[in-house]
Design an enzyme around this catalytic site. Sequence first.
Site, PDB file in Angstrom:
ATOM      1  N   ASN A  69       0.925  -0.830   0.185  1.00 33.65           N
ATOM      2  CA  ASN A  69       0.111   0.119   0.080  1.00 33.65           C
ATOM      3  C   ASN A  69       0.974   1.599   0.176  1.00 33.65           C
ATOM      4  OD1 ASN A  69      -1.896   2.111   0.250  1.00 33.65           O
ATOM      5  ND2 ASN A  69      -2.894   0.894   2.324  1.00 33.65           N
TER       6      ASN A  69
ATOM      7  N   LYS B 239       3.094   0.636   2.926  1.00 35.63           N
ATOM      8  CA  LYS B 239       2.722  -0.268   4.137  1.00 35.63           C
ATOM      9  C   LYS B 239       2.671  -1.378   3.339  1.00 35.63           C
ATOM     10  CE  LYS B 239      -0.312   3.089   6.235  1.00 35.63           C
ATOM     11  NZ  LYS B 239      -2.061   2.816   6.616  1.00 35.63           N
TER      12      LYS B 239
ATOM     13  N   ARG C 211      -2.577  -2.240  -3.433  1.00 40.07           N
ATOM     14  CA  ARG C 211      -3.695  -1.020  -3.618  1.00 40.07           C
ATOM     15  C   ARG C 211      -3.687  -0.100  -4.428  1.00 40.07           C
ATOM     16  NH1 ARG C 211      -5.053   1.698   2.209  1.00 40.07           N
ATOM     17  NH2 ARG C 211      -7.124   2.937   1.355  1.00 40.07           N
TER      18      ARG C 211
ATOM     19  N   HIS D 239     -12.232   3.939  -0.534  1.00 46.76           N
ATOM     20  CA  HIS D 239     -12.439   2.499   0.767  1.00 46.76           C
ATOM     21  C   HIS D 239     -12.910   1.013   0.772  1.00 46.76           C
ATOM     22  CE1 HIS D 239     -11.304   6.308   3.654  1.00 46.76           C
ATOM     23  NE2 HIS D 239     -10.129   6.101   3.836  1.00 46.76           N
TER      24      HIS D 239
ATOM     25  N   HIS E 175     -15.863   3.712   7.758  1.00 47.92           N
ATOM     26  CA  HIS E 175     -14.943   3.443   7.743  1.00 47.92           C
ATOM     27  C   HIS E 175     -14.502   4.910   8.609  1.00 47.92           C
ATOM     28  CE1 HIS E 175     -10.732   2.120   6.263  1.00 47.92           C
ATOM     29  NE2 HIS E 175     -10.618   3.340   7.081  1.00 47.92           N
ATOM     30  N   LEU E 176     -13.821   4.752  10.093  1.00 41.53           N
ATOM     31  CA  LEU E 176     -13.139   6.239  10.730  1.00 41.53           C
ATOM     32  C   LEU E 176     -11.757   5.705  11.232  1.00 41.53           C
ATOM     33  CD1 LEU E 176     -16.818   7.034  12.555  1.00 41.53           C
ATOM     34  CD2 LEU E 176     -16.464   7.246  10.053  1.00 41.53           C
TER      35      LEU E 176
ATOM     36  N   ARG F   4      -8.746  16.256   6.457  1.00 40.45           N
ATOM     37  CA  ARG F   4      -9.696  16.838   5.146  1.00 40.45           C
ATOM     38  C   ARG F   4     -10.581  17.169   5.942  1.00 40.45           C
ATOM     39  NH1 ARG F   4      -8.683  11.161   2.352  1.00 40.45           N
ATOM     40  NH2 ARG F   4      -6.800  10.341   3.897  1.00 40.45           N
TER      41      ARG F   4
ATOM     42  N   GLY G  18      -9.283   3.158  12.069  1.00 45.33           N
ATOM     43  CA  GLY G  18      -8.885   3.116  13.542  1.00 45.33           C
ATOM     44  C   GLY G  18      -9.814   4.065  14.843  1.00 45.33           C
ATOM     45  N   ILE G  19     -10.679   5.106  14.481  1.00 47.69           N
ATOM     46  CA  ILE G  19     -11.723   5.307  15.537  1.00 47.69           C
ATOM     47  C   ILE G  19     -12.495   4.792  15.700  1.00 47.69           C
ATOM     48  CG2 ILE G  19     -12.576   7.379  15.755  1.00 47.69           C
ATOM     49  CD1 ILE G  19     -11.239   8.786  13.825  1.00 47.69           C
ATOM     50  N   GLY G  20     -13.019   3.979  14.593  1.00 51.05           N
ATOM     51  CA  GLY G  20     -14.599   2.660  14.446  1.00 51.05           C
ATOM     52  C   GLY G  20     -14.324   2.474  15.162  1.00 51.05           C
ATOM     53  N   GLU G  21     -13.071   1.954  15.173  1.00 50.73           N
ATOM     54  CA  GLU G  21     -12.762  -0.149  16.255  1.00 50.73           C
ATOM     55  C   GLU G  21     -12.479   0.391  17.906  1.00 50.73           C
ATOM     56  OE1 GLU G  21      -9.792  -1.818  13.190  1.00 50.73           O
ATOM     57  OE2 GLU G  21     -10.928  -1.035  12.127  1.00 50.73           O
ATOM     58  N   ASN G  22     -11.659   1.516  17.688  1.00 51.47           N
ATOM     59  CA  ASN G  22     -11.210   1.720  18.894  1.00 51.47           C
ATOM     60  C   ASN G  22     -11.626   2.572  19.312  1.00 51.47           C
ATOM     61  OD1 ASN G  22      -8.963   0.160  19.383  1.00 51.47           O
ATOM     62  ND2 ASN G  22      -8.139   1.782  17.447  1.00 51.47           N
TER      63      ASN G  22
ATOM     64  N   GLU H 235      -7.559  -4.313   5.540  1.00 46.60           N
ATOM     65  CA  GLU H 235      -7.650  -4.310   3.245  1.00 46.60           C
ATOM     66  C   GLU H 235      -6.562  -4.741   2.639  1.00 46.60           C
ATOM     67  OE1 GLU H 235      -7.321   0.131   5.250  1.00 46.60           O
ATOM     68  OE2 GLU H 235      -8.559   0.839   3.060  1.00 46.60           O
TER      69      GLU H 235
HETATM   70  P1  ADP Z   1      -5.387   5.569   8.731  1.00 49.02           P
HETATM   71  O1  ADP Z   1      -6.373   6.204   7.689  1.00 49.02           O
HETATM   72  O2  ADP Z   1      -3.975   6.439   8.681  1.00 49.02           O
HETATM   73  O3  ADP Z   1      -4.701   4.015   8.098  1.00 49.02           O
HETATM   74  P2  ADP Z   1      -5.735   4.800  11.182  1.00 49.02           P
HETATM   75  O4  ADP Z   1      -7.494   3.815  10.583  1.00 49.02           O
HETATM   76  O5  ADP Z   1      -5.208   3.336  11.970  1.00 49.02           O
HETATM   77  O6  ADP Z   1      -5.591   5.973   9.972  1.00 49.02           O
HETATM   78  O7  ADP Z   1      -6.726   5.261  11.824  1.00 49.02           O
HETATM   79  C1  ADP Z   1      -6.227   6.799  12.623  1.00 49.02           C
HETATM   80  C2  ADP Z   1      -7.243   7.071  13.363  1.00 49.02           C
HETATM   81  O8  ADP Z   1      -7.797   6.203  15.034  1.00 49.02           O
HETATM   82  C3  ADP Z   1      -6.387   8.192  14.659  1.00 49.02           C
HETATM   83  O9  ADP Z   1      -7.287   9.312  14.926  1.00 49.02           O
HETATM   84  C4  ADP Z   1      -6.539   7.714  15.752  1.00 49.02           C
HETATM   85  O10 ADP Z   1      -5.823   8.605  17.140  1.00 49.02           O
HETATM   86  C5  ADP Z   1      -7.318   7.389  15.654  1.00 49.02           C
HETATM   87  N1  ADP Z   1      -7.252   5.348  16.990  1.00 49.02           N
HETATM   88  C6  ADP Z   1      -6.422   4.699  17.424  1.00 49.02           C
HETATM   89  N2  ADP Z   1      -6.622   4.083  18.234  1.00 49.02           N
HETATM   90  C7  ADP Z   1      -7.763   4.913  19.317  1.00 49.02           C
HETATM   91  C8  ADP Z   1      -7.990   4.332  19.885  1.00 49.02           C
HETATM   92  N3  ADP Z   1      -7.810   3.293  20.850  1.00 49.02           N
HETATM   93  N4  ADP Z   1      -9.244   5.859  20.709  1.00 49.02           N
HETATM   94  C9  ADP Z   1      -9.222   6.270  20.058  1.00 49.02           C
HETATM   95  N5  ADP Z   1      -8.609   6.689  19.031  1.00 49.02           N
HETATM   96  C10 ADP Z   1      -8.051   5.945  18.225  1.00 49.02           C
END
Ligand code: ADP
Length: 397
Positions: free
Chosen positions: A8, A15, A94, A182, A209-210, A242, A329-333, A380
């Site tokens: 990617n 990556k 990708r 995405h 996808h956040l 963005r 990243g945001i959606g999962e965590n 991905e």
């Molecule tokens: P990319 O589009 O670069 O692949 P990611 O899917 O890794 O991005 O998402 C990055 C975002 O996810 C960042 O805003 C980061 O702060 C957020 N994030 C990652 N882990 C956590 C967490 N544990 N809690 C809150 N936000 C998180």
Amino acid sequence: MKAVVSLNSGSSSIKFSLFAMEPGGSLQLAAGGKIEKIGIVPALKARRTDGTILLDRTWPDGAGLTHADLLADLFSWAMQHPLEGYEIAAIGHRIVHGGTEFSVPRRIDSELIDKLEALCPLAPLHQPHNLAAVRAITKLDPDLPQVACFDTAFHHDKPALASRFAIPRALHDQGIRRYGFHGLSYEYIARRLAAIDPALASGKVIAAHLGNGASLCAMAAGQSVDTTMGFTALDGLMMGSRSGSLDPGVVLHLMTQMGMGAKTIEDMLYRQSGLLGVSGISSDMRTLAASDAPEAKEAIDLFAWRVARDTGALAASLEGVDGIIFTAGIGENDAGMRSLIGRRLQWLGLEIDDRANAAGETLISAPESRIKALVIPTDEERMIAIHTLSLLQETAQ
Ligand code: ADP
């Protein structure tokens, strides 16, 4: 053992993941890594799945090194230090833009490279870097099969109306249309959902996808019918840096009244806006969540509001919604963000189960919720590897 590598390649990073081709036909992630800060101080890290570092290197004077130079380094290292005997059978890339022609992955040859090159003006910030990696590998090993996996492909067959801007037809015919991105993430989510909850997968689902980039996809029976990104990955939701969708009159104003040039506006919209622009602090959601500044809170609230608002729009595209999936990243965590969005979607009948949400469970909606909410980690790289392996097998038959 044979292995498939996913690449990617972005503007400042590459990556990579190496998936072993297990005898039963499944793909097992064996190693992965990243070349970062290309053009500044390039650094290369690779580690095995168990966390063991395979390679850790920086080039303090390497600002002039290109994607091709760094990939050549990675390759020559991989040749000298075979990863426990893994033999690379193919590389999957990708590729951000497949234009109007490509709706499925393709084996890469010189004719395809020319066609993808012609699409560079549609994605000038991404496509050239994607193709630089393809060319670098071709030069290093012309016989190694390479596969192009398109980020637009999953949205290729969405309804015609969802592909059209309300601008003169001639421009649409010249390719100025809503493509959506995405796609590899959404395709992976659609597959996982079919395994986790087949009944929901056959219904009306909105996937969110956040991550640093952010978008929504409306899926009916696993097919994309609408998405928030359009001609570029700048459209739709507010993102890390963005702007997301914006009154086009703002761009005209910046040009005609404020004298800004295209490059300045591009930088502002892609790199200085979103969470970073509104908070003035960071593009990273974790940093904002840890901040007491009112601007950080406002950026977080605006992010949640925009997700909820566009979810409403996509629910209208779908004419109903049975479930919402959070990923990236945001959606999962970020349970707090999921909760903020969930509250704004109560009118849709969504009730988030606070305990399940905080615990990071897959199903986070309450039993009485009219629609379901799930958290499904995206992958991905694996989607690229799956496509690459299946094209490899097809061509071998
Ligand atoms: P990319 O589009 O670069 O692949 P990611 O899917 O890794 O991005 O998402 C990055 C975002 O996810 C960042 O805003 C980061 O702060 C957020 N994030 C990652 N882990 C956590 C967490 N544990 N809690 C809150 N936000 C998180």
